[in-house]
Design an enzyme around this catalytic site. Structure first.
Site, short mmCIF file in Angstrom:
data_model
loop_
_atom_site.label_atom_id
_atom_site.label_comp_id
_atom_site.label_asym_id
_atom_site.label_seq_id
_atom_site.Cartn_x
_atom_site.Cartn_y
_atom_site.Cartn_z
N LEU A 140 36.86 -27.07 48.43
CA LEU A 140 37.14 -27.69 46.76
C LEU A 140 35.74 -28.38 47.21
CD1 LEU A 140 38.00 -26.89 45.05
CD2 LEU A 140 39.65 -28.85 44.95
N ILE B 62 30.82 -26.33 44.11
CA ILE B 62 30.70 -25.38 44.46
C ILE B 62 31.97 -24.86 43.44
CG2 ILE B 62 30.22 -22.75 44.76
CD1 ILE B 62 27.99 -23.11 46.28
N SER C 3 41.16 -27.20 51.76
CA SER C 3 39.68 -27.95 52.33
C SER C 3 39.88 -28.57 53.63
CB SER C 3 39.29 -28.45 51.02
OG SER C 3 40.05 -29.97 50.80
N ARG C 4 38.49 -28.89 53.98
CA ARG C 4 38.70 -30.13 55.49
C ARG C 4 39.71 -31.02 55.21
NH1 ARG C 4 32.88 -30.33 56.70
NH2 ARG C 4 33.10 -30.00 54.23
N ARG D 169 29.39 -17.16 52.68
CA ARG D 169 28.58 -17.06 54.26
C ARG D 169 29.83 -15.78 54.29
NH1 ARG D 169 24.80 -18.92 52.08
NH2 ARG D 169 23.36 -20.22 52.59
N GLU E 154 23.89 -8.57 56.50
CA GLU E 154 23.60 -7.92 55.05
C GLU E 154 21.99 -8.66 55.84
OE1 GLU E 154 24.68 -11.67 53.28
OE2 GLU E 154 23.11 -12.23 53.04
N HIS F 154 23.94 -10.44 47.47
CA HIS F 154 23.72 -11.86 48.30
C HIS F 154 22.82 -12.91 46.47
CE1 HIS F 154 23.15 -15.61 51.11
NE2 HIS F 154 23.67 -16.04 49.92
N ALA G 101 24.66 -14.93 44.29
CA ALA G 101 25.47 -16.05 43.48
C ALA G 101 23.84 -16.86 42.99
CB ALA G 101 26.41 -16.19 44.47
#
Lengths: 330, 330
Positions: B167, B170, B189-190, B247, B276, B294, B296
Site C-alpha cells: 500500500l 501506487i 504490507s510490511r 514485478r 519478460e 509491462h 502500466a
C-alpha cells in the site's frame, strides 16, 4: 428440492414473450417455476395470429427485451387485454411509450439493475482506449513484445476532463468513479441537475470542445439520435476519445468511422453499434478502437438482479400491488 | 529555437548510461541538451573496460533503467568516483542498495511519476479480467458476435472485496479508485498503516482467503520473491482473480500457470512476467487472462514527469542541492 417436479401451469399467471430475453440464458427455469411463459418465438404461427391466440387465452402481461419493437400497429393492436409490459433492458427506445400510455398499459424498466455494470464498463473502455489495454494484449499474444520490444505510449486518464452525456443512474456512477481518478467531470443532460457540482453544458458541441473524453450514457430518443454528429466530432478533435455504452444510433456511425479513418479523433470505445451485431468493417483493424459486443450489462450479478426485479414486478402486477420499477404507471 | 545548435559538450556535466532508459525514446534530445550522455551501449568496448574509461573521464553520476543489475562486482567496482545513481524505474530491485550505501552513492527513485498510470492500469486489468473486455474485443474482431450471438457473462467489480499487496504510492491510488467502485479494500504490507481505514492482514494467505481479487503493487525484494505461492493461490480459490502490475517474480509463475490451466483460479491480469518479454506459452490461448507488455507506466504524461524528475535530480546533484526523490541520501 426447490425446482423439482413440473409445476402445474394452469395455476401460474400467463406472461407473454416475443423473444427470449438475455436473462433467460440463465434464469428461464426459475421464471417457468413462477409463470406460464407464452413463447411467441417457439410458435410456428405468424406473429399476429399467435398474439391473437395469446390474447384470447387471457394474456395481460409481457416481458419485453430489446430485440423487438413494440408499437401499436404491430403488437399492441393484437393484445387489447395487455396491461403491463415488464422490460429487461436499461434503454426503452424499442417501446412506443406514448401508445402504451394511451392504451393504459403500465411499463416497468430495469431500474438500477445494470447501472454499476454499465458504469464500470464505461470506465474500462475509457482506460482501454487511452492506455491500449486490448491492443497490448493483442501485441503480447501475437508475439510482438519479444520481437519489437517496448510497447507504444498511451495517455494517462488521471487528470483528464471527461464530458458525460446523460447523467442518470449510469452517468452518475461513471462520474463518481472517474472523480476518484482525479478527472474533472462535465456533463450534458436534458436539464441541469442542481444536486451535482459538475459543470453543465446545455450544448453537446460545447461539451465536446471542453472535454478530452466524451462518454455517452443517455437514452436513445428522437432528440439524441445522431446527436454525435460531424460538428460534435470536430469539436472533440484529434486528441479526443469517445466511449459509447448507451445505444449505437446516438452516434452518426458513418461519420465516426470517417473521423477515425482520417485520424480526426484519437480513439473510440464502443459497446454498441448502429446495426449490431454487424459493425463497420473499417473498425476491425484499428488499434485505437476497442470493440465490445453490447456487453456492458452482461454480468452474473446483473442477471440475478434483473431476474429478481422482473419477477417482483410481475408478482406485484398480478397481485395488484405497486410495481417495483415503473417508468409509466396507469 | 530551444534545441537549435549543437551544445558544447565540454561544458555539460557527464552522466553515464549502461542502457538507454525507456524515457530516452522520447526525451533523448532534451537530455543531450543538458548533459553529456556517456553511452556504454554504443561502445564496442567490453563493459568493464568502458566503465574504467568513463571513470577516468570523471563520471560521477549515472542514469539507471531496469535493464541492468547494478551490483558491486559488475559495475560499482569499476566506478570508484560514482556518487549518484538516478533511476527511471518505479521498482529498485535491480540495484544493490546496501552496496551503494556502503560506498556512499546516493540513489534517487522515480517517486510518484508513474503512480497514477500504474494505478489506473491495475484497475483496468481488474475490470478487464472480470468483465472480459479484451476477450470481448477479440470476439468482435474475429466475427464471433454476428455468428454466436450474446457474449458470455462476466462478473461485476462493484461490491467485490479487493486485497492489495503493497500500500505504497501506487497501492494507495488503486485503493482510492476501487473505493469509488464500491469495493471493500483489504491490504497487506510490511507494516500496518495507522493512517488508512482499510483492513490490514499481516499474512498474505489470509488476505487471499478473504479477497475476491488480489492486486500486487509491492516492491520485489528477497521477502516478496515468489510470495504468491501455491498456498496463496489455493487460498484465493477458483472464483479468485489476481492482477500483477509490480514485478513478475513476486508470483511463482509456474504455479500460477498451473492454477489457471487447471481452473483453480478464475483469471489473471498480468503486466509483468518472470522472464519478460517471454511469457509462458500456456497463457496465449486463455480467454480469462489479460496479457500486458509491462505497459502500466507507459504514458506520454509519465514520460514527461520522469524526464523532469531525472533532469531535476541530476541538476540538484551537480549543484550540490538536495535531491528531489532520494531513496537513499549520503
Amino acid at each position: 428440492m426447490e425446482f423439482a417436479g413440473k409445476p402445474n401451469l394452469k395455476n401460474l399467471p400467463k406472461v407473454l414473450l416475443l423473444r427470449p430475453p438475455p436473462v433467460f440464458t440463465i434464469y428461464e427455469p426459475e421464471f417457468s417455476q413462477h409463470f406460464d411463459c407464452i413463447k411467441a418465438y417457439e410458435s410456428p404461427l405468424p406473429l399476429p395470429h399467435f398474439l391473437t391466440t395469446a390474447n384470447s387465452a387471457g394474456v395481460t402481461a409481457m416481458i419485453a427485451s430489446g430485440h423487438t419493437q413494440i408499437t401499436g400497429v404491430d403488437i399492441l393492436d393484437h393484445l387489447p387485454n395487455l396491461r403491463c409490459i415488464v422490460t429487461t433492458t436499461a434503454g426503452l427506445n424499442h417501446i412506443d411509450l406514448a401508445e402504451c400510455r394511451r392504451r393504459g398499459i403500465a411499463v416497468t424498466s430495469a431500474g438500477d439493475s445494470y447501472s454499476d455494470d454499465c458504469a464500470e464498463s464505461a470506465v474500462a473502455l475509457v482506460i482501454d482506449v487511452l492506455r491500449n489495454v486490448s491492443s497490448g494484449d493483442r501485441f503480447v499474444r501475437i508475439g510482438g513484445w519479444s520481437v519489437d520490444g517496448q510497447f507504444r505510449l498511451g495517455n494517462r486518464l488521471s487528470g483528464k476532463t471527461v464530458g458525460i452525456i446523460g447523467l442518470g443512474s449510469i452517468g452518475c456512477r461513471i462520474a463518481k468513479r472517474l472523480e476518484a481518478f482525479g478527472c474533472r467531470i462535465l456533463y450534458n443532460s436534458r436539464k441541469e441537475k442542481p444536486s451535482v457540482s459538475y459543470t453543465f453544458y446545455s450544448d453537446v458541441t460545447e461539451l465536446a470542445t471542453n472535454s478530452d473524453v466524451i462518454i455517452i450514457s443517455c437514452a436513445l430518443t428522437d432528440q439524441t439520435r445522431h446527436m454525435i454528429s460531424t460538428e460534435v466530432l470536430s469539436a472533440l478533435g484529434k486528441e479526443g476519445v469517445i466511449v459509447n455504452i448507451a445505444r449505437g444510433p446516438i452516434i452518426d456511425e458513418k461519420e465516426l468511422v470517417r473521423f477515425l479513418v482520417e485520424g480526426k479523433i484519437a480513439g473510440a470505445g464502443l459497446d454498441v453499434f448502429e446495426k449490431e451485431p454487424n459493425i463497420p468493417k473499417e473498425l476491425i483493424a484499428m488499434e485505437n478502437v476497442v470493440l465490445s459486443p453490447h456487453a456492458a450489462f452482461l454480468t452474473h450479478e446483473s442477471f440475478r438482479d434483473i431476474f429478481e426485479l422482473v419477477k417482483g414486478n410481475l408478482e406485484a402486477f398480478f397481485s395488484n400491488k405497486p410495481l417495483l420499477s415503473p417508468v409509466m404507471d396507469v
